[in-house]
Design a protein around this motif. Structure first.
Motif, PDB file in Angstrom:
ATOM      1  N   ARG A  24       5.890  19.308 -14.451  1.00 24.56           N
ATOM      2  CA  ARG A  24       6.658  18.896 -13.270  1.00 24.56           C
ATOM      3  C   ARG A  24       6.143  19.516 -11.978  1.00 24.56           C
ATOM      4  O   ARG A  24       6.372  18.971 -10.895  1.00 24.56           O
ATOM      5  CB  ARG A  24       8.124  19.243 -13.459  1.00 24.56           C
ATOM      6  N   ARG A  34       3.312   4.865  -9.898  1.00 19.00           N
ATOM      7  CA  ARG A  34       4.488   5.323 -10.640  1.00 19.00           C
ATOM      8  C   ARG A  34       4.064   6.449 -11.574  1.00 19.00           C
ATOM      9  O   ARG A  34       2.940   6.457 -12.070  1.00 19.00           O
ATOM     10  CB  ARG A  34       5.049   4.153 -11.449  1.00 19.00           C
ATOM     11  N   THR A  35       4.966   7.373 -11.824  1.00 17.06           N
ATOM     12  CA  THR A  35       4.753   8.440 -12.797  1.00 17.06           C
ATOM     13  C   THR A  35       5.989   8.552 -13.661  1.00 17.06           C
ATOM     14  O   THR A  35       7.112   8.495 -13.145  1.00 17.06           O
ATOM     15  CB  THR A  35       4.516   9.798 -12.097  1.00 17.06           C
ATOM     16  N   GLU A  36       5.792   8.700 -14.957  1.00 18.61           N
ATOM     17  CA  GLU A  36       6.912   8.926 -15.863  1.00 18.61           C
ATOM     18  C   GLU A  36       6.566  10.091 -16.779  1.00 18.61           C
ATOM     19  O   GLU A  36       5.455  10.179 -17.297  1.00 18.61           O
ATOM     20  CB  GLU A  36       7.197   7.672 -16.683  1.00 18.61           C
ATOM     21  N   LEU A  38       7.851  12.141 -20.184  1.00 19.07           N
ATOM     22  CA  LEU A  38       8.686  11.989 -21.377  1.00 19.07           C
ATOM     23  C   LEU A  38       8.484  13.190 -22.287  1.00 19.07           C
ATOM     24  O   LEU A  38       7.461  13.869 -22.210  1.00 19.07           O
ATOM     25  CB  LEU A  38       8.302  10.711 -22.129  1.00 19.07           C
ATOM     26  N   VAL A  47       2.889  12.225 -20.182  1.00 20.29           N
ATOM     27  CA  VAL A  47       2.924  11.805 -18.781  1.00 20.29           C
ATOM     28  C   VAL A  47       2.131  10.505 -18.678  1.00 20.29           C
ATOM     29  O   VAL A  47       0.990  10.433 -19.132  1.00 20.29           O
ATOM     30  CB  VAL A  47       2.313  12.867 -17.842  1.00 20.29           C
ATOM     31  N   THR A  49       0.869   7.713 -15.812  1.00 16.36           N
ATOM     32  CA  THR A  49       0.737   7.363 -14.397  1.00 16.36           C
ATOM     33  C   THR A  49       0.137   5.972 -14.305  1.00 16.36           C
ATOM     34  O   THR A  49      -0.728   5.602 -15.098  1.00 16.36           O
ATOM     35  CB  THR A  49      -0.152   8.371 -13.634  1.00 16.36           C
ATOM     36  N   TRP A  50       0.627   5.188 -13.345  1.00 13.00           N
ATOM     37  CA  TRP A  50       0.138   3.832 -13.113  1.00 13.00           C
ATOM     38  C   TRP A  50      -0.592   3.808 -11.775  1.00 13.00           C
ATOM     39  O   TRP A  50      -0.099   4.341 -10.779  1.00 13.00           O
ATOM     40  CB  TRP A  50       1.298   2.837 -13.070  1.00 13.00           C
TER      41      TRP A  50
END
Length: 85
Positions: A24, A34-36, A38, A47, A49-50
């Motif tokens: 983080r 975008r970033t996610e 999980l 992680v 990333t798009w």
């Protein structure tokens, strides 16, 4: 074209929250679309990333977290989007 980069690490036993906190605080030199972030059992962190970029573009990626946090080398994958709902 949209490219997704996936970064997955498994924390040293009992260090899952520390690995999650480490992820983080990482900043990339440029921002993805975008970033996610999980998590999963066994203290794994993923992680995704798009990016709006060609498949073979040089894109910034998260580094290795270090032996004090990671139980093994980070796994990395690159995908191109072919459909979205």
């Amino acid at each position: 074209m949209t490219v997704a980069l996936m970064w997955e690490a498994r924390a040293v036993a009992g260090r899952g929250e520390d690995l999650l906190a480490w992820v983080r605080t990482r900043e990339l030199p440029s921002q993805p679309l975008r970033t996610e972030i999980l998590r999963a059992p066994q203290d794994r962190v993923l992680v995704i990333t798009w990016w709006d970029a060609p498949y073979d573009a040089e894109l910034p990626e998260l580094p290795e977290p270090g032996e004090e946090l990671a139980a093994r080398a980070v796994h990395r994958w690159r995908f191109e989007s072919v459909a979205a709902a």
